[in-house]
Scaffold this active site. Structure first.
Site, PDB file in Angstrom:
ATOM      1  N   GLU A 167      -7.849 -21.384  41.837  1.00  0.00           N
ATOM      2  CA  GLU A 167      -8.791 -20.781  42.633  1.00  0.00           C
ATOM      3  C   GLU A 167     -10.240 -21.471  42.309  1.00  0.00           C
ATOM      4  O   GLU A 167     -10.432 -22.085  41.156  1.00  0.00           O
ATOM      5  CB  GLU A 167      -8.893 -19.017  42.345  1.00  0.00           C
ATOM      6  CG  GLU A 167      -9.999 -18.310  42.605  1.00  0.00           C
ATOM      7  CD  GLU A 167      -9.981 -18.281  44.360  1.00  0.00           C
ATOM      8  OE1 GLU A 167     -10.401 -19.162  44.929  1.00  0.00           O
ATOM      9  OE2 GLU A 167     -10.175 -16.952  44.705  1.00  0.00           O
ATOM     10  N   ASP A 168     -11.111 -21.411  43.355  1.00  0.00           N
ATOM     11  CA  ASP A 168     -12.250 -22.158  42.742  1.00  0.00           C
ATOM     12  C   ASP A 168     -13.414 -21.180  41.913  1.00  0.00           C
ATOM     13  O   ASP A 168     -13.780 -21.648  40.878  1.00  0.00           O
ATOM     14  CB  ASP A 168     -12.997 -22.605  44.283  1.00  0.00           C
ATOM     15  CG  ASP A 168     -13.510 -21.418  45.048  1.00  0.00           C
ATOM     16  OD1 ASP A 168     -12.944 -20.444  44.936  1.00  0.00           O
ATOM     17  OD2 ASP A 168     -14.115 -21.811  46.035  1.00  0.00           O
ATOM     18  N   ILE A 169     -13.563 -19.963  42.188  1.00  0.00           N
ATOM     19  CA  ILE A 169     -14.371 -19.030  41.591  1.00  0.00           C
ATOM     20  C   ILE A 169     -14.018 -17.754  41.559  1.00  0.00           C
ATOM     21  O   ILE A 169     -13.364 -17.242  42.632  1.00  0.00           O
ATOM     22  CB  ILE A 169     -16.125 -19.438  42.246  1.00  0.00           C
ATOM     23  CG1 ILE A 169     -16.747 -18.633  41.344  1.00  0.00           C
ATOM     24  CG2 ILE A 169     -16.002 -18.995  43.651  1.00  0.00           C
ATOM     25  CD1 ILE A 169     -18.315 -18.883  41.684  1.00  0.00           C
ATOM     26  N   ASP A 208     -15.673 -14.137  41.207  1.00  0.00           N
ATOM     27  CA  ASP A 208     -16.963 -13.542  41.214  1.00  0.00           C
ATOM     28  C   ASP A 208     -16.801 -12.046  40.735  1.00  0.00           C
ATOM     29  O   ASP A 208     -16.806 -11.774  39.694  1.00  0.00           O
ATOM     30  CB  ASP A 208     -17.532 -13.448  42.544  1.00  0.00           C
ATOM     31  CG  ASP A 208     -19.373 -13.094  42.837  1.00  0.00           C
ATOM     32  OD1 ASP A 208     -19.673 -12.535  41.606  1.00  0.00           O
ATOM     33  OD2 ASP A 208     -19.619 -12.991  43.821  1.00  0.00           O
ATOM     34  N   THR A 209     -16.781 -11.108  41.705  1.00  0.00           N
ATOM     35  CA  THR A 209     -16.479  -9.721  41.274  1.00  0.00           C
ATOM     36  C   THR A 209     -14.941  -9.556  40.770  1.00  0.00           C
ATOM     37  O   THR A 209     -14.633  -8.417  39.975  1.00  0.00           O
ATOM     38  CB  THR A 209     -16.435  -8.703  42.595  1.00  0.00           C
ATOM     39  OG1 THR A 209     -15.374  -9.180  43.553  1.00  0.00           O
ATOM     40  CG2 THR A 209     -17.783  -8.799  43.136  1.00  0.00           C
ATOM     41  N   GLY A 210     -14.284 -10.502  41.039  1.00  0.00           N
ATOM     42  CA  GLY A 210     -12.835 -10.499  40.628  1.00  0.00           C
ATOM     43  C   GLY A 210     -11.806  -9.557  41.705  1.00  0.00           C
ATOM     44  O   GLY A 210     -10.555  -9.775  41.511  1.00  0.00           O
ATOM     45  N   THR A 215     -10.870 -10.387  44.723  1.00  0.00           N
ATOM     46  CA  THR A 215     -10.008 -11.362  45.400  1.00  0.00           C
ATOM     47  C   THR A 215      -8.738 -11.496  44.707  1.00  0.00           C
ATOM     48  O   THR A 215      -7.772 -11.327  45.090  1.00  0.00           O
ATOM     49  CB  THR A 215     -10.754 -12.610  45.872  1.00  0.00           C
ATOM     50  OG1 THR A 215     -11.828 -12.236  46.632  1.00  0.00           O
ATOM     51  CG2 THR A 215      -9.929 -13.456  46.710  1.00  0.00           C
ATOM     52  N   LYS A 268     -18.047 -16.058  37.417  1.00  0.00           N
ATOM     53  CA  LYS A 268     -19.376 -15.765  37.380  1.00  0.00           C
ATOM     54  C   LYS A 268     -19.705 -14.538  36.479  1.00  0.00           C
ATOM     55  O   LYS A 268     -18.827 -13.758  36.692  1.00  0.00           O
ATOM     56  CB  LYS A 268     -19.638 -15.481  38.982  1.00  0.00           C
ATOM     57  CG  LYS A 268     -21.089 -15.859  39.168  1.00  0.00           C
ATOM     58  CD  LYS A 268     -21.503 -15.365  40.551  1.00  0.00           C
ATOM     59  CE  LYS A 268     -21.139 -16.451  41.604  1.00  0.00           C
ATOM     60  NZ  LYS A 268     -21.716 -16.065  42.887  1.00  0.00           N
ATOM     61  N   LYS A 306     -25.666 -16.383  39.997  1.00  0.00           N
ATOM     62  CA  LYS A 306     -26.038 -17.263  41.273  1.00  0.00           C
ATOM     63  C   LYS A 306     -25.161 -17.825  42.112  1.00  0.00           C
ATOM     64  O   LYS A 306     -23.976 -17.918  41.735  1.00  0.00           O
ATOM     65  CB  LYS A 306     -26.870 -18.612  40.598  1.00  0.00           C
ATOM     66  CG  LYS A 306     -28.074 -18.221  39.742  1.00  0.00           C
ATOM     67  CD  LYS A 306     -28.572 -19.600  39.289  1.00  0.00           C
ATOM     68  CE  LYS A 306     -29.979 -18.842  38.223  1.00  0.00           C
ATOM     69  NZ  LYS A 306     -30.152 -20.006  37.196  1.00  0.00           N
ATOM     70  N   PHE A 307     -25.618 -17.836  43.500  1.00  0.00           N
ATOM     71  CA  PHE A 307     -24.685 -18.405  44.436  1.00  0.00           C
ATOM     72  C   PHE A 307     -24.671 -19.962  44.314  1.00  0.00           C
ATOM     73  O   PHE A 307     -25.757 -20.734  44.521  1.00  0.00           O
ATOM     74  CB  PHE A 307     -24.892 -18.042  45.905  1.00  0.00           C
ATOM     75  CG  PHE A 307     -24.191 -17.946  46.887  1.00  0.00           C
ATOM     76  CD1 PHE A 307     -22.857 -17.246  46.828  1.00  0.00           C
ATOM     77  CD2 PHE A 307     -24.072 -19.179  47.634  1.00  0.00           C
ATOM     78  CE1 PHE A 307     -21.954 -17.397  47.845  1.00  0.00           C
ATOM     79  CE2 PHE A 307     -22.917 -19.385  48.427  1.00  0.00           C
ATOM     80  CZ  PHE A 307     -21.773 -18.789  48.783  1.00  0.00           C
ATOM     81  N   ASP A 356     -18.529 -23.612  49.737  1.00  0.00           N
ATOM     82  CA  ASP A 356     -19.378 -23.701  50.867  1.00  0.00           C
ATOM     83  C   ASP A 356     -20.368 -22.358  51.055  1.00  0.00           C
ATOM     84  O   ASP A 356     -20.128 -21.833  50.086  1.00  0.00           O
ATOM     85  CB  ASP A 356     -18.719 -23.478  52.358  1.00  0.00           C
ATOM     86  CG  ASP A 356     -17.995 -22.125  52.336  1.00  0.00           C
ATOM     87  OD1 ASP A 356     -17.331 -21.680  51.581  1.00  0.00           O
ATOM     88  OD2 ASP A 356     -18.166 -21.493  53.500  1.00  0.00           O
ATOM     89  N   ARG A 404     -19.996 -28.340  51.836  1.00  0.00           N
ATOM     90  CA  ARG A 404     -18.991 -28.707  51.089  1.00  0.00           C
ATOM     91  C   ARG A 404     -18.651 -30.132  50.678  1.00  0.00           C
ATOM     92  O   ARG A 404     -18.184 -30.612  49.696  1.00  0.00           O
ATOM     93  CB  ARG A 404     -17.631 -28.564  52.106  1.00  0.00           C
ATOM     94  CG  ARG A 404     -17.177 -26.980  52.147  1.00  0.00           C
ATOM     95  CD  ARG A 404     -15.880 -26.851  52.960  1.00  0.00           C
ATOM     96  NE  ARG A 404     -15.555 -25.474  53.413  1.00  0.00           N
ATOM     97  CZ  ARG A 404     -15.276 -24.405  52.775  1.00  0.00           C
ATOM     98  NH1 ARG A 404     -15.127 -24.618  51.346  1.00  0.00           N
ATOM     99  NH2 ARG A 404     -15.049 -23.244  53.335  1.00  0.00           N
TER     100      ARG A 404
HETATM  101  P1  5GP Z   1     -14.720 -12.262  44.323  1.00  0.00           P
HETATM  102  O1  5GP Z   1     -13.413 -11.559  45.206  1.00  0.00           O
HETATM  103  O2  5GP Z   1     -14.286 -12.602  43.138  1.00  0.00           O
HETATM  104  O3  5GP Z   1     -16.011 -11.361  44.563  1.00  0.00           O
HETATM  105  O4  5GP Z   1     -14.836 -13.562  45.275  1.00  0.00           O
HETATM  106  C1  5GP Z   1     -14.303 -14.635  45.297  1.00  0.00           C
HETATM  107  C2  5GP Z   1     -14.352 -15.430  46.400  1.00  0.00           C
HETATM  108  O5  5GP Z   1     -15.663 -15.568  46.662  1.00  0.00           O
HETATM  109  C3  5GP Z   1     -14.203 -17.080  46.122  1.00  0.00           C
HETATM  110  O6  5GP Z   1     -12.850 -17.414  46.027  1.00  0.00           O
HETATM  111  C4  5GP Z   1     -15.128 -17.971  46.806  1.00  0.00           C
HETATM  112  O7  5GP Z   1     -14.570 -18.063  48.068  1.00  0.00           O
HETATM  113  C5  5GP Z   1     -16.017 -16.640  47.059  1.00  0.00           C
HETATM  114  N1  5GP Z   1     -17.381 -16.959  45.980  1.00  0.00           N
HETATM  115  C6  5GP Z   1     -17.790 -16.147  45.030  1.00  0.00           C
HETATM  116  N2  5GP Z   1     -19.021 -16.458  44.581  1.00  0.00           N
HETATM  117  C7  5GP Z   1     -19.433 -17.847  45.223  1.00  0.00           C
HETATM  118  C8  5GP Z   1     -20.299 -18.656  45.002  1.00  0.00           C
HETATM  119  O8  5GP Z   1     -21.030 -18.732  44.258  1.00  0.00           O
HETATM  120  N3  5GP Z   1     -20.215 -19.629  45.897  1.00  0.00           N
HETATM  121  C9  5GP Z   1     -19.283 -20.042  46.952  1.00  0.00           C
HETATM  122  N4  5GP Z   1     -19.430 -21.115  47.605  1.00  0.00           N
HETATM  123  N5  5GP Z   1     -18.405 -19.013  47.154  1.00  0.00           N
HETATM  124  C10 5GP Z   1     -18.389 -17.825  46.210  1.00  0.00           C
END
Ligand code: 5GP
Length: 225
Positions: free
Chosen positions: A141-143, A145-147, A149, A173, A193-194, A201, A207
């Site tokens: 996975e790339d990132i 955030d809240t966890g 996904t 994050k 931060k975003f 993207d 991208r």
């Molecule tokens: P979560 O479910 O953990 O909140 O979000 C995960 C998904 O949100 C990541 O797979 C990614 O696609 C997107 N995402 C979360 N934070 C960022 C960010 O800072 N930049 C971008 N481009 N995508 C993010």
């Protein structure tokens, strides 16, 4: 087994000036700073590949790429893991018979609208999960955030009864909205931060950018959906 801790980018780090790198003006005018230069990412990915390869040993596995954001990291990581396997097999010809096969699968998850994670997570390509039954799986996975996904994906995946599940994310994050999920193999822990770049993207823009960058307000407005 021990894996290396994430590199922590502190909250008060303002990033590197855009002028220190070669960023085209059509992108740089929407950016604030460079948070992690592309070369630095490559070095960290090399270490993640070593940690993962060491844990997997000679076990066959399937690498599951979470699209779209995860594809560049997936590609870089897999290239390095494959290289390590090649060296190991060349140095230990007796392993040839049980040579590890790396399979790949792709899934697409969508949860983001503008810069915030939504509750709705769409899964595209769910049929590829059936091939993971009984396999060792490495989710890439790339990132995080809240966890949300990742937790949702793990729930889903468990229904297909893989043999083992490992998770790697290039970035995690630090956000008060985190559900506490932390992958075993994490590249960097970053401020709340975003960020864009390295195939990540903002509504499908940025991208192409070859460093991980923080957007400015102008950029967020310009490309908001
Ligand atoms: P979560 O479910 O953990 O909140 O979000 C995960 C998904 O949100 C990541 O797979 C990614 O696609 C997107 N995402 C979360 N934070 C960022 C960010 O800072 N930049 C971008 N481009 N995508 C993010």
């Amino acid at each position: 087994s021990k894996s290396s801790p994430p590199i922590v980018i502190p909250d008060d780090f303002e990033g590197y000036p855009l002028e220190s790198f070669r960023i085209t003006p059509n992108l740089s005018k929407y950016l604030q700073s460079v948070l992690i230069p592309g070369g630095f990412i490559q070095d960290r990915v090399e270490r993640l590949a070593c940690d993962i390869a060491a844990d997997l040993g000679n076990e066959p596995f399937t690498a599951l790429c979470v699209l779209k954001g995860g594809y560049l990291f997936f590609n870089n990581l897999l290239e390095k893991i494959r290289q390590l396997h090649r060296y190991r097999l060349l140095d230990n010809p007796e392993l040839q018979d049980e040579a590890q096969q790396i399979k790949v699968e792709f899934i697409r998850l969508k949860s983001y609208e503008n810069t915030s994670s939504t509750n709705q997570i769409q899964v595209i390509g769910i049929e590829s999960l059936e091939t993971l039954r009984g396999r060792n799986v490495l989710i890439v996975e790339d990132i995080i955030d809240t966890g949300r996904t990742m937790v949702k994906l793990l729930d889903l995946l468990e229904q297909y009864e893989p043999r083992t599940i490992r998770v790697t994310s290039l970035l995690v994050k630090r956000t008060p909205l985190s559900n506490g999920y932390m992958p075993k193999y994490t590249g960097f822990s970053i401020p709340n931060k975003f960020i864009v770049g390295c195939n990540m993207d903002y509504n499908e823009y940025f991208r192409d950018l070859n460093h991980l960058c923080v957007m400015n307000e102008y950029g967020k407005q310009k490309y908001s959906s």
